[in-house]
Write a protein that holds these residues in place. Structure first.
Motif, PDB file in Angstrom:
ATOM      1  N   TYR A   1     -61.301 -20.020   1.894  1.00 54.26           N
ATOM      2  CA  TYR A   1     -61.012 -18.780   2.625  1.00 54.26           C
ATOM      3  C   TYR A   1     -61.321 -18.908   4.122  1.00 54.26           C
ATOM      4  CZ  TYR A   1     -61.267 -13.868   4.059  1.00 54.26           C
ATOM      5  OH  TYR A   1     -61.090 -12.674   4.722  1.00 54.26           O
ATOM      6  N   ALA A   2     -62.502 -19.457   4.429  1.00 50.49           N
ATOM      7  CA  ALA A   2     -62.926 -19.535   5.837  1.00 50.49           C
ATOM      8  C   ALA A   2     -61.904 -20.306   6.657  1.00 50.49           C
ATOM      9  CB  ALA A   2     -64.295 -20.194   5.931  1.00 50.49           C
ATOM     10  N   GLU A   3     -61.392 -21.384   6.084  1.00 53.36           N
ATOM     11  CA  GLU A   3     -60.426 -22.225   6.770  1.00 53.36           C
ATOM     12  C   GLU A   3     -59.137 -21.465   7.091  1.00 53.36           C
ATOM     13  OE1 GLU A   3     -59.498 -25.519   4.271  1.00 53.36           O
ATOM     14  OE2 GLU A   3     -57.740 -26.070   5.454  1.00 53.36           O
ATOM     15  N   HIS A   4     -58.713 -20.563   6.212  1.00 59.42           N
ATOM     16  CA  HIS A   4     -57.416 -19.893   6.371  1.00 59.42           C
ATOM     17  C   HIS A   4     -57.541 -18.498   6.952  1.00 59.42           C
ATOM     18  CE1 HIS A   4     -55.226 -23.096   4.440  1.00 59.42           C
ATOM     19  NE2 HIS A   4     -56.104 -23.086   3.451  1.00 59.42           N
ATOM     20  N   ASN A   5     -58.746 -18.087   7.245  1.00 56.92           N
ATOM     21  CA  ASN A   5     -58.908 -16.717   7.727  1.00 56.92           C
ATOM     22  C   ASN A   5     -59.366 -16.678   9.168  1.00 56.92           C
ATOM     23  OD1 ASN A   5     -58.783 -13.903   7.107  1.00 56.92           O
ATOM     24  ND2 ASN A   5     -60.997 -13.858   7.288  1.00 56.92           N
ATOM     25  N   LYS A   6     -58.864 -17.639   9.936  1.00 52.43           N
ATOM     26  CA  LYS A   6     -59.299 -17.676  11.344  1.00 52.43           C
ATOM     27  C   LYS A   6     -58.566 -16.644  12.171  1.00 52.43           C
ATOM     28  CE  LYS A   6     -60.572 -22.460  10.861  1.00 52.43           C
ATOM     29  NZ  LYS A   6     -59.976 -23.779  10.657  1.00 52.43           N
TER      30      LYS A   6
ATOM     31  N   LEU B   1     -55.672 -26.189  -2.127  1.00 47.33           N
ATOM     32  CA  LEU B   1     -54.446 -26.716  -1.531  1.00 47.33           C
ATOM     33  C   LEU B   1     -53.797 -25.626  -0.702  1.00 47.33           C
ATOM     34  CD1 LEU B   1     -52.396 -28.710  -4.169  1.00 47.33           C
ATOM     35  CD2 LEU B   1     -53.521 -29.586  -2.153  1.00 47.33           C
ATOM     36  N   SER B   2     -53.225 -26.031   0.427  1.00 52.00           N
ATOM     37  CA  SER B   2     -52.598 -25.047   1.293  1.00 52.00           C
ATOM     38  C   SER B   2     -51.087 -25.006   1.068  1.00 52.00           C
ATOM     39  CB  SER B   2     -52.909 -25.410   2.745  1.00 52.00           C
ATOM     40  OG  SER B   2     -52.111 -24.665   3.607  1.00 52.00           O
ATOM     41  N   LEU B   3     -50.477 -23.890   1.483  1.00 55.70           N
ATOM     42  CA  LEU B   3     -49.019 -23.812   1.466  1.00 55.70           C
ATOM     43  C   LEU B   3     -48.457 -24.041   2.874  1.00 55.70           C
ATOM     44  CD1 LEU B   3     -48.624 -20.738  -0.941  1.00 55.70           C
ATOM     45  CD2 LEU B   3     -48.335 -23.138  -1.482  1.00 55.70           C
ATOM     46  N   THR B   4     -49.304 -24.544   3.761  1.00 57.64           N
ATOM     47  CA  THR B   4     -48.876 -24.808   5.146  1.00 57.64           C
ATOM     48  C   THR B   4     -48.924 -26.309   5.408  1.00 57.64           C
ATOM     49  OG1 THR B   4     -49.862 -22.709   5.773  1.00 57.64           O
ATOM     50  CG2 THR B   4     -49.326 -24.216   7.564  1.00 57.64           C
ATOM     51  N   LYS B   5     -47.781 -26.857   5.863  1.00 54.10           N
ATOM     52  CA  LYS B   5     -47.670 -28.314   5.997  1.00 54.10           C
ATOM     53  C   LYS B   5     -48.602 -28.911   7.042  1.00 54.10           C
ATOM     54  CE  LYS B   5     -42.973 -28.949   4.362  1.00 54.10           C
ATOM     55  NZ  LYS B   5     -41.590 -29.267   4.622  1.00 54.10           N
ATOM     56  N   THR B   6     -49.059 -28.073   7.955  1.00 53.41           N
ATOM     57  CA  THR B   6     -49.910 -28.617   9.017  1.00 53.41           C
ATOM     58  C   THR B   6     -51.371 -28.727   8.586  1.00 53.41           C
ATOM     59  OG1 THR B   6     -49.939 -26.363   9.871  1.00 53.41           O
ATOM     60  CG2 THR B   6     -48.507 -27.947  11.020  1.00 53.41           C
ATOM     61  N   ASP B   7     -51.690 -28.162   7.441  1.00 52.54           N
ATOM     62  CA  ASP B   7     -53.064 -28.272   6.960  1.00 52.54           C
ATOM     63  C   ASP B   7     -53.315 -29.638   6.341  1.00 52.54           C
ATOM     64  OD1 ASP B   7     -53.236 -24.800   5.896  1.00 52.54           O
ATOM     65  OD2 ASP B   7     -53.799 -25.765   7.784  1.00 52.54           O
TER      66      ASP B   7
END
Lengths: 229, 216
Positions: free
Chosen positions: B211-216, B36-42
């Motif tokens: 990780y890959a998704e959030h480490n761009k 789960l992300s802490l960013t609303k746009t995810d």
């Protein structure tokens, strides 16, 4: 009446000595432990320590830092040891003095008590403690405190609406209740609108009528200004 | 107890989620991750009404285990300790347990909440790094003093505890915010020892499925 000032050498405190709580009347963390000691019927002395540098005995001396490296209250001297942090202290009391328990037996209920404790002790209070508000300055601090207390209370109300009976978790008093009362007091202090939180209000009202909670109230502490004259 | 595998709602960079990943790993409890992300746009984030039903604070981690939903990393670690006492994360002695909990609370109450995503967003980009550095440094000053007296190989003596589960993610955060760590040699020494532990390595953000998704 307890003395002010710091005991110079904690290692000379014997295991048989009456526990000593370094406490500030207005500190919600100190208040939690006062309640826990009271509920568990553990007699203790208070060594009043202020969070204001202008007071005679305050938390920012090198001497006090030796007892409590975070330079906060409470600190508890008990069983020949010096313990810091209200949550650690409450657990220590529970583990060494199991009579008048402040945790349920069931692990799931214990998890619920701890969740509530942490919502308050990590999620709300640290964001409105005296250091943070002093850092922000008078202009911004009330709005900041209101924001984080409201945000936390919104979640807490949801948790308590399901978990509570007579107390925060079912019908037995716990550490969660020890944490709730001081936090509601703080909320009032910062003029937070409490109407959206009926369960919090109900619990606070009930707890506030219990003698132990009344005894521990800031206004009944030896360092409360009206009591020191 | 339910036979289902526990499910951990976790965000790779969330230090609270990371603490629990370490605890589950050290106690050798197999589990699945629901990222789960802490960013609303995810795509999948914490701020839905659905997730709020699971976790009223709208935070991670949440753990489904034994047919129950548990919130808050400290509550979860204690639950794991009380229901699965093998590979303990708390010492037996009450004084040492108090020391572990003091360290846990210094981090979980005294430092991390002041630099979590919600607070950092609220403080704003212009000043939030300075803000984070201030509170992490202040907390680490206290923590270094505690650890210099309590530590052996790890935070409290020579066994890994909940305190170590909390330390690793907090030091990671301190590095992200470029906090000068040279005043804290004990803390650094312990972090270095923990960083070599293969279980702790597995739990690192870079080894997480999101990780890959959030480490761009």
């Amino acid at each position: 009446m307890a003395k002010n000032g710091i005991r110079p050498n904690s290692s000379t405190v014997s295991s048989d000595a009456r526990p000593v709580l370094y406490s500030y009347c207005h500190s919600s963390c100190s208040w939690r432990v006062r309640i826990a000691l009271g509920l568990k019927k553990i007699p203790y002395d208070i060594n009043a320590i202020s969070l204001r540098k202008t007071e005679a005995a305050h938390a920012y001396t090198n001497q006090y830092r030796e007892l409590n490296p975070m330079q906060q209250v409470p600190t508890l001297q008990i069983d020949g040891q010096t313990l810091c942090d209200s949550v650690a202290i409450m657990h220590y009391l529970e583990e060494t003095r199991p009579e008048h328990p402040i945790l349920p037996k069931d692990p799931i209920k214990r998890a619920k008590v701890r969740e509530i404790v942490q919502i308050i002790c990590s999620g709300i209070q640290p964001l409105q403690n005296s250091s943070v508000l002093a850092h922000l300055g008078k202009e911004k601090s009330t709005e900041w405190a209101q924001h984080w207390i409201s945000r936390g209370f919104r979640a807490l109300e949801q948790v308590l609406s399901k978990s509570s009976g007579k107390y925060c978790v079912a019908d037995e008093i716990s550490m969660a209740d020890c944490c709730l009362v001081p936090q509601v007091f703080n909320a009032r202090r910062y003029h937070v609108n409490l109407d959206p939180y009926p369960t919090i209000l109900r619990l606070d009202k009930h707890l506030g009528s219990i003698e132990t909670f009344l005894d521990c109230h800031p206004h009944n502490q030896p360092d409360y200004p009206k009591n020191t004259k | 107890m339910s036979a289902e595998k526990p499910v951990l709602y976790s965000y790779c960079f969330s230090s609270c989620s990371w603490r629990v990943r370490i605890a589950l790993g050290l106690k050798k409890i197999p589990y699945e991750i629901k990222a789960l992300s802490l960013t609303k746009t995810d795509a999948e984030h914490c701020y839905t009404n659905e997730y709020r039903e699971l976790n009223p604070m709208q935070q991670v981690p949440t753990l489904h285990i034994d047919g129950q939903t548990l919130c808050d990393s400290v509550a979860i670690m204690h639950y794991l300790e009380e229901t699965r006492p093998e590979h303990p994360l708390l010492p037996k002695d009450p004084i040492k347990r108090a020391k572990v909990r003091e360290i846990v609370e210094i981090i979980c109450s005294g430092i991390q909440p002041l630099q979590n995503t919600g607070v950092m967003d609220h403080v704003g980009k212009e000043t939030n790094v300075e803000w984070a550095q201030h509170w992490i440094s202040r907390g680490f000053q206290g923590l270094e003093k505690v650890l210099s007296a309590s530590a052996g190989k790890y935070c409290v003596d020579d066994e890994i505890t909940m305190a170590d589960c909390c330390l690793v993610p907090q030091v990671f955060n301190a590095r992200i915010y470029k906090v000068d760590l040279s005043p804290y040699p004990t803390l650094l020494r312990i972090d270095e020892a923990l960083a070599k532990n293969p279980i702790i390595i597995d739990c690192h953000p870079k080894n997480q499925p999101d990780y890959a998704e959030h480490n761009k």
